[in-house]
Design a protein around this motif. Structure first.
Motif, PDB file in Angstrom:
ATOM      1  N   SER A 130      -6.416   8.578  -5.058  1.00 20.44           N
ATOM      2  CA  SER A 130      -5.919   9.825  -4.460  1.00 20.44           C
ATOM      3  C   SER A 130      -6.921  10.412  -3.469  1.00 20.44           C
ATOM      4  CB  SER A 130      -5.564  10.849  -5.541  1.00 20.44           C
ATOM      5  OG  SER A 130      -6.732  11.324  -6.169  1.00 20.44           O
ATOM      6  N   LYS A 131      -8.200  10.126  -3.653  1.00 25.45           N
ATOM      7  CA  LYS A 131      -9.232  10.624  -2.742  1.00 25.45           C
ATOM      8  C   LYS A 131      -9.289   9.827  -1.438  1.00 25.45           C
ATOM      9  CE  LYS A 131     -12.030  12.444  -6.479  1.00 25.45           C
ATOM     10  NZ  LYS A 131     -13.260  12.303  -7.255  1.00 25.45           N
ATOM     11  N   LEU A 132      -8.589   8.692  -1.384  1.00 22.70           N
ATOM     12  CA  LEU A 132      -8.583   7.871  -0.173  1.00 22.70           C
ATOM     13  C   LEU A 132      -7.629   8.412   0.893  1.00 22.70           C
ATOM     14  CD1 LEU A 132      -8.545   4.282  -1.741  1.00 22.70           C
ATOM     15  CD2 LEU A 132     -10.508   5.539  -0.810  1.00 22.70           C
ATOM     16  N   ASN A 133      -6.812   9.399   0.533  1.00 21.52           N
ATOM     17  CA  ASN A 133      -5.841   9.981   1.459  1.00 21.52           C
ATOM     18  C   ASN A 133      -4.980   8.912   2.143  1.00 21.52           C
ATOM     19  OD1 ASN A 133      -6.650  12.687   0.994  1.00 21.52           O
ATOM     20  ND2 ASN A 133      -8.412  12.368   2.326  1.00 21.52           N
ATOM     21  N   LEU A 134      -4.353   8.083   1.334  1.00 18.86           N
ATOM     22  CA  LEU A 134      -3.490   7.014   1.855  1.00 18.86           C
ATOM     23  C   LEU A 134      -2.184   7.594   2.381  1.00 18.86           C
ATOM     24  CD1 LEU A 134      -3.891   4.385  -1.003  1.00 18.86           C
ATOM     25  CD2 LEU A 134      -5.124   4.475   1.168  1.00 18.86           C
ATOM     26  N   GLU A 135      -1.611   6.892   3.358  1.00 17.52           N
ATOM     27  CA  GLU A 135      -0.300   7.288   3.857  1.00 17.52           C
ATOM     28  C   GLU A 135       0.731   7.080   2.739  1.00 17.52           C
ATOM     29  OE1 GLU A 135      -1.638   4.096   5.775  1.00 17.52           O
ATOM     30  OE2 GLU A 135      -3.142   5.652   5.919  1.00 17.52           O
ATOM     31  N   GLU A 136       1.871   7.749   2.869  1.00 15.22           N
ATOM     32  CA  GLU A 136       2.888   7.694   1.815  1.00 15.22           C
ATOM     33  C   GLU A 136       3.320   6.274   1.454  1.00 15.22           C
ATOM     34  OE1 GLU A 136       7.309   9.370   0.700  1.00 15.22           O
ATOM     35  OE2 GLU A 136       6.251  10.216   2.411  1.00 15.22           O
ATOM     36  N   PRO A 137       3.592   5.393   2.429  1.00 12.71           N
ATOM     37  CA  PRO A 137       4.006   4.037   2.036  1.00 12.71           C
ATOM     38  C   PRO A 137       2.950   3.309   1.206  1.00 12.71           C
ATOM     39  CG  PRO A 137       4.499   4.403   4.348  1.00 12.71           C
ATOM     40  CD  PRO A 137       3.681   5.579   3.884  1.00 12.71           C
TER      41      PRO A 137
ATOM     42  N   PHE B  12      -3.243  -5.654   9.523  1.00 15.97           N
ATOM     43  CA  PHE B  12      -2.155  -6.566   9.841  1.00 15.97           C
ATOM     44  C   PHE B  12      -0.804  -5.870   9.964  1.00 15.97           C
ATOM     45  CE2 PHE B  12      -5.439  -9.449   8.623  1.00 15.97           C
ATOM     46  CZ  PHE B  12      -5.239 -10.540   9.449  1.00 15.97           C
ATOM     47  N   GLY B  13      -0.793  -4.548   9.791  1.00 16.18           N
ATOM     48  CA  GLY B  13       0.440  -3.794   9.973  1.00 16.18           C
ATOM     49  C   GLY B  13       1.545  -4.182   9.012  1.00 16.18           C
ATOM     50  N   ILE B  14       1.196  -4.374   7.764  1.00 15.20           N
ATOM     51  CA  ILE B  14       2.175  -4.826   6.778  1.00 15.20           C
ATOM     52  C   ILE B  14       3.333  -3.845   6.656  1.00 15.20           C
ATOM     53  CG2 ILE B  14       2.521  -5.361   4.330  1.00 15.20           C
ATOM     54  CD1 ILE B  14       0.914  -7.459   6.014  1.00 15.20           C
ATOM     55  N   GLN B  15       3.044  -2.560   6.649  1.00 10.45           N
ATOM     56  CA  GLN B  15       4.126  -1.584   6.495  1.00 10.45           C
ATOM     57  C   GLN B  15       5.074  -1.632   7.681  1.00 10.45           C
ATOM     58  OE1 GLN B  15       4.031  -0.289   3.462  1.00 10.45           O
ATOM     59  NE2 GLN B  15       6.116   0.303   3.906  1.00 10.45           N
ATOM     60  N   LYS B  16       4.545  -1.795   8.879  1.00 12.88           N
ATOM     61  CA  LYS B  16       5.381  -1.896  10.066  1.00 12.88           C
ATOM     62  C   LYS B  16       6.250  -3.156  10.000  1.00 12.88           C
ATOM     63  CE  LYS B  16       5.168  -1.907  15.148  1.00 12.88           C
ATOM     64  NZ  LYS B  16       6.556  -2.013  15.248  1.00 12.88           N
ATOM     65  N   LEU B  17       5.670  -4.249   9.525  1.00  6.75           N
ATOM     66  CA  LEU B  17       6.458  -5.475   9.368  1.00  6.75           C
ATOM     67  C   LEU B  17       7.625  -5.242   8.411  1.00  6.75           C
ATOM     68  CD1 LEU B  17       3.732  -8.248   9.101  1.00  6.75           C
ATOM     69  CD2 LEU B  17       5.377  -7.919  10.946  1.00  6.75           C
TER      70      LEU B  17
ATOM     71  N   VAL C 161       9.119  -2.404   7.680  1.00  5.23           N
ATOM     72  CA  VAL C 161      10.109  -1.514   8.290  1.00  5.23           C
ATOM     73  C   VAL C 161      10.914  -2.246   9.364  1.00  5.23           C
ATOM     74  CG1 VAL C 161      10.373   0.546   9.737  1.00  5.23           C
ATOM     75  CG2 VAL C 161       8.850   0.601   7.774  1.00  5.23           C
ATOM     76  N   ASP C 162      10.217  -3.024  10.198  1.00  8.08           N
ATOM     77  CA  ASP C 162      10.883  -3.695  11.307  1.00  8.08           C
ATOM     78  C   ASP C 162      11.766  -4.862  10.869  1.00  8.08           C
ATOM     79  OD1 ASP C 162       9.606  -1.930  12.967  1.00  8.08           O
ATOM     80  OD2 ASP C 162       8.155  -3.381  13.750  1.00  8.08           O
ATOM     81  N   TYR C 163      11.328  -5.610   9.873  1.00  8.33           N
ATOM     82  CA  TYR C 163      12.022  -6.850   9.538  1.00  8.33           C
ATOM     83  C   TYR C 163      12.787  -6.826   8.223  1.00  8.33           C
ATOM     84  CZ  TYR C 163       9.480  -8.765  13.439  1.00  8.33           C
ATOM     85  OH  TYR C 163       8.990  -8.999  14.693  1.00  8.33           O
ATOM     86  N   LEU C 164      12.608  -5.804   7.416  1.00  8.26           N
ATOM     87  CA  LEU C 164      13.288  -5.781   6.126  1.00  8.26           C
ATOM     88  C   LEU C 164      14.804  -5.855   6.240  1.00  8.26           C
ATOM     89  CD1 LEU C 164      12.701  -5.826   3.140  1.00  8.26           C
ATOM     90  CD2 LEU C 164      12.779  -3.341   3.143  1.00  8.26           C
ATOM     91  N   PRO C 165      15.437  -5.155   7.176  1.00  8.36           N
ATOM     92  CA  PRO C 165      16.894  -5.296   7.282  1.00  8.36           C
ATOM     93  C   PRO C 165      17.326  -6.743   7.554  1.00  8.36           C
ATOM     94  CG  PRO C 165      16.156  -3.374   8.500  1.00  8.36           C
ATOM     95  CD  PRO C 165      14.923  -4.125   8.087  1.00  8.36           C
TER      96      PRO C 165
END
Length: 116
Positions: free
Chosen positions: A45-52, A90-95, A97-101
């Motif tokens: 929690s102290k790392l202030n990670l983005e929601e995903p 490596f932008g895993i979250q973007k991958l 979001v972009d490719y999951l559908p």
């Protein structure tokens, strides 16, 4: 959790199944491990990670890191932080979001196979 479904691809039956860690031999956390998970949760929690990333870093995720480092919280946190760094680089979250559908639609008709 055990999930299974069957379908036919090119006239051949195909069975798809997933299992959770408990089904493949991982025991539920002991009271001591639960304390370690809480300690990791506090440090994460102290790392202030983005929601995903926070959603990804649930208690089961933290438990896997603890098991991988023989329940040493410092080593598990170092491993976790390296994983977060890698996921960002490596932008895993973007991958996802972009490719999951596309992945879901291809999976629905049996065009992809996820192993592991």
């Amino acid at each position: 959790i055990f999930f299974r479904f069957e379908m036919t691809i090119e006239d051949r039956p195909v069975s798809v199944r997933t299992v959770d860690d408990a089904a493949v031999g991982a025991l539920p956390p002991t009271p001591e491990a639960e304390k370690q998970i809480l300690e990791m949760r506090e440090r994460v929690s102290k790392l202030n990670l983005e929601e995903p990333l926070m959603n990804w870093a649930d208690d089961n995720c933290l438990y896997r890191y603890l098991r991988a480092r023989s329940y040493n919280v410092d080593k598990a946190m170092a491993m976790f932080e390296n994983s977060v760094k890698w996921r960002r680089e490596f932008g895993i979250q973007k991958l996802l979001v972009d490719y999951l559908p596309d992945i879901k639609s291809e999976g629905a008709v049996g065009k992809n196979y996820v192993h592991g």
